[in-house]
Design an enzyme around this catalytic site. Sequence first.
Site, PDB file in Angstrom:
ATOM      1  CB  ILE A  31       6.753   6.992  14.652  1.00  0.00           C
ATOM      2  CG1 ILE A  31       8.000   6.103  14.532  1.00  0.00           C
ATOM      3  CG2 ILE A  31       6.497   7.752  13.350  1.00  0.00           C
ATOM      4  CD1 ILE A  31       9.285   6.840  14.189  1.00  0.00           C
ATOM      5  CB  CYS A  90      -4.600  11.003  11.614  1.00  0.00           C
ATOM      6  SG  CYS A  90      -4.277   9.255  11.577  1.00  0.00           S
ATOM      7  NE  ARG A 138      -7.405   4.107   5.176  1.00  0.00           N
ATOM      8  CZ  ARG A 138      -6.547   4.902   5.819  1.00  0.00           C
ATOM      9  NH1 ARG A 138      -6.710   5.121   7.110  1.00  0.00           N
ATOM     10  NH2 ARG A 138      -5.538   5.439   5.175  1.00  0.00           N
ATOM     11  CE  LYS A 150      -1.739   1.692   3.944  1.00  0.00           C
ATOM     12  NZ  LYS A 150      -1.470   3.111   4.230  1.00  0.00           N
ATOM     13  CG  ASN A 151       2.185   2.763   3.520  1.00  0.00           C
ATOM     14  OD1 ASN A 151       1.054   3.139   3.206  1.00  0.00           O
ATOM     15  ND2 ASN A 151       2.519   2.498   4.766  1.00  0.00           N
ATOM     16  NE  ARG A 182      -2.063  11.937   7.822  1.00  0.00           N
ATOM     17  CZ  ARG A 182      -2.343  13.146   8.322  1.00  0.00           C
ATOM     18  NH1 ARG A 182      -3.535  13.385   8.795  1.00  0.00           N
ATOM     19  NH2 ARG A 182      -1.460  14.086   8.324  1.00  0.00           N
ATOM     20  NE  ARG A 199      -0.035  10.294   9.994  1.00  0.00           N
ATOM     21  CZ  ARG A 199      -0.408   9.271   9.215  1.00  0.00           C
ATOM     22  NH1 ARG A 199      -1.576   8.676   9.445  1.00  0.00           N
ATOM     23  NH2 ARG A 199       0.353   8.847   8.244  1.00  0.00           N
ATOM     24  CG  ASP A 240       3.023   1.581   9.551  1.00  0.00           C
ATOM     25  OD1 ASP A 240       3.295   1.849   8.365  1.00  0.00           O
ATOM     26  OD2 ASP A 240       2.668   2.445  10.370  1.00  0.00           O
TER      27      ASP A 240
HETATM   28  C1  EPZ Z   1       3.974   7.099   6.399  1.00  0.00           C
HETATM   29  O1  EPZ Z   1       3.127   8.126   6.919  1.00  0.00           O
HETATM   30  C2  EPZ Z   1       3.078   5.870   6.234  1.00  0.00           C
HETATM   31  N1  EPZ Z   1       2.000   6.184   5.325  1.00  0.00           N
HETATM   32  C3  EPZ Z   1       2.507   5.476   7.593  1.00  0.00           C
HETATM   33  O2  EPZ Z   1       1.763   4.269   7.439  1.00  0.00           O
HETATM   34  C4  EPZ Z   1       3.656   5.186   8.548  1.00  0.00           C
HETATM   35  O3  EPZ Z   1       3.141   4.941   9.834  1.00  0.00           O
HETATM   36  C5  EPZ Z   1       4.591   6.410   8.626  1.00  0.00           C
HETATM   37  O4  EPZ Z   1       5.042   6.783   7.308  1.00  0.00           O
HETATM   38  C6  EPZ Z   1       5.824   6.138   9.466  1.00  0.00           C
HETATM   39  O5  EPZ Z   1       6.508   5.029   9.009  1.00  0.00           O
HETATM   40  C7  EPZ Z   1       2.264   6.150   3.975  1.00  0.00           C
HETATM   41  O6  EPZ Z   1       3.363   5.897   3.520  1.00  0.00           O
HETATM   42  C8  EPZ Z   1       1.116   6.450   3.075  1.00  0.00           C
HETATM   43  P1  EPZ Z   1       5.782  10.518   8.575  1.00  0.00           P
HETATM   44  P2  EPZ Z   1       3.649   9.657   6.952  1.00  0.00           P
HETATM   45  O7  EPZ Z   1       5.648  11.800   7.833  1.00  0.00           O
HETATM   46  O8  EPZ Z   1       4.568   9.899   5.834  1.00  0.00           O
HETATM   47  C9  EPZ Z   1       5.846  13.927  11.940  1.00  0.00           C
HETATM   48  C10 EPZ Z   1      -0.016   2.765   7.760  1.00  0.00           C
HETATM   49  O9  EPZ Z   1      -0.434   2.196   8.788  1.00  0.00           O
HETATM   50  N2  EPZ Z   1       5.771  14.912  10.838  1.00  0.00           N
HETATM   51  O10 EPZ Z   1       6.981   9.689   8.319  1.00  0.00           O
HETATM   52  O11 EPZ Z   1       2.450  10.502   7.104  1.00  0.00           O
HETATM   53  C11 EPZ Z   1       4.588  13.067  12.046  1.00  0.00           C
HETATM   54  O12 EPZ Z   1       3.582  13.713  12.766  1.00  0.00           O
HETATM   55  C12 EPZ Z   1       0.372   4.256   7.794  1.00  0.00           C
HETATM   56  O13 EPZ Z   1       0.123   2.190   6.658  1.00  0.00           O
HETATM   57  C13 EPZ Z   1       5.766  16.270  11.123  1.00  0.00           C
HETATM   58  O14 EPZ Z   1       5.815  16.665  12.288  1.00  0.00           O
HETATM   59  O15 EPZ Z   1       4.464   9.653   8.324  1.00  0.00           O
HETATM   60  C14 EPZ Z   1       5.128  11.815  12.742  1.00  0.00           C
HETATM   61  O16 EPZ Z   1       5.160  12.018  14.108  1.00  0.00           O
HETATM   62  C15 EPZ Z   1       0.029   4.911   9.087  1.00  0.00           C
HETATM   63  N3  EPZ Z   1       5.702  17.142  10.090  1.00  0.00           N
HETATM   64  C16 EPZ Z   1       6.547  11.706  12.162  1.00  0.00           C
HETATM   65  O17 EPZ Z   1       6.886  12.988  11.649  1.00  0.00           O
HETATM   66  C17 EPZ Z   1       5.649  16.739   8.767  1.00  0.00           C
HETATM   67  O18 EPZ Z   1       5.579  17.578   7.862  1.00  0.00           O
HETATM   68  C18 EPZ Z   1       6.697  10.676  11.035  1.00  0.00           C
HETATM   69  O19 EPZ Z   1       5.624  10.844  10.140  1.00  0.00           O
HETATM   70  C19 EPZ Z   1       5.664  15.355   8.502  1.00  0.00           C
HETATM   71  C20 EPZ Z   1       5.737  14.458   9.550  1.00  0.00           C
END
Ligand code: EPZ
Length: 417
Positions: free
Chosen positions: A326, A115, A396, A22-23, A91, A120, A304
């Site tokens: 995370i 979320c 999903r 998916k990701n 998202r 996020r 995850d």
């Molecule tokens: C990706 O989400 C994945 N989704 C998530 O999978 C996964 O949990 C996550 O990476 C971490 O591995 C997809 O790839 C579609 P991040 P993403 O930006 O990119 C903070 C699942 O279950 N942050 O790496 O949205 C954020 O709040 C899903 O399949 C900021 O503060 O995650 C978090 O605490 C859930 N500002 C941390 O960084 C930003 O601009 C990591 O989030 C961006 C992120």
Amino acid sequence: MDKLVISGGNELKGTIKVSGAKNAILPLMAASLLTEGWHQFENVPQLRDIRTFCTLLDYMGAEVDCSETLRINTSDVNRLEAPYDLVKTMRASVLVLGPLVARFKKARVSLPGGCAIGARPINLHIKGLEALGVDIQLRHGYVEAEAKKLVGNHIYLDLVTVTGTENLMMAATLAEGTTVLENVAKEPEVVDLANYLNSLGAKIDGAGSHIITIEGVKELNTPKPYRVIPDRIEAGTLLVAAGITGGEVTITNCIPSHLESIIHKLQETGMTFDIGDNWVTARSADQILSTDVKTLPFPGFPTDMQAQFMALMCLGNGTSVITEQIFENRFMHVSELRRLGADISIDGRTAVVKGVKELLGAKVMATDLRASASLVLAGLAAKGITEVSRVYHLDRGYDRLEKKLSALGAKIERTKE
Ligand code: EPZ
């Protein structure tokens, strides 16, 4: 609405094929906005999020054939917008921001909002695009992006962000000059996206390391068919299913090197593994050994997999300390696991799981994608009947999980609420 009804206590045995990731496919679908022609993706899982992304691309004016071989043509895209009604359900829609502003110099994308697992924000996506010369206004809940041209720059990401890395990598692909992205995500899905972009003629180096360098190009070439990588989180979930049911399961169509941190952690619980080129056999432990885990960006233990691992630790022989580093609110599954008889206490981002002799079936409710997987796993091990409601969360990100588990001997069926 569907629910899953599970009669627990059956050891899982057999071989099962892992679906595409998916990701990985979601950013690849966004990348199709970078250049005209038919983009064709193989090994695509049947997921609700992919259907949502197809709807989004269709809304923008793309031609989309949303089947197992996914085909997308963005030649006639004429609506440079991702509306709130679609973004709020998924998202990952924010991934269209980079490609749209790179190719069309304009984009209007709804802010994703909060979320279940955390705030996020996308501030790092925005900060990075501004560093590439994009003018960003936040108006009426939308990110309004505009640029005369994008110019390469050296960008240090304050936090490791997966979709942030992907969005900026796609934007920089068509920027003038060189972009250096530092402190980036090293996830296999980021590498898969870079490989696809390079197959389109992009010049991206360093994906998989903490520094990615992108030499901007004027335009990209006509797309060629591309096979999406397997889903390492679905694979990890199936490995835990073997451990929590006392079974022996072989997963095929996977990339073992993507599963190293998961397999290492499961070995600490007493499970044993045979590993081949694209398969892994997992054998359960005679007794599940409790062990601690901290979630980290790749190659660390994935957030995850945290909920699924917690389900296993509920039946451990001692105490397990699970630290979620995370996301600030990713313990929604705890109160539902307690309904099955688990002994878990939470203190901020740390959960202390005291292993119990057995779990007992009950009615539980899914709250987010990975939480629903952990409830299904706990239900497979619990005595009696477990009913997991709101499985639209599961759909999903898991491609017919109950069918795969049934094929391994689980007593599980999908019924209407
Ligand atoms: C990706 O989400 C994945 N989704 C998530 O999978 C996964 O949990 C996550 O990476 C971490 O591995 C997809 O790839 C579609 P991040 P993403 O930006 O990119 C903070 C699942 O279950 N942050 O790496 O949205 C954020 O709040 C899903 O399949 C900021 O503060 O995650 C978090 O605490 C859930 N500002 C941390 O960084 C930003 O601009 C990591 O989030 C961006 C992120």
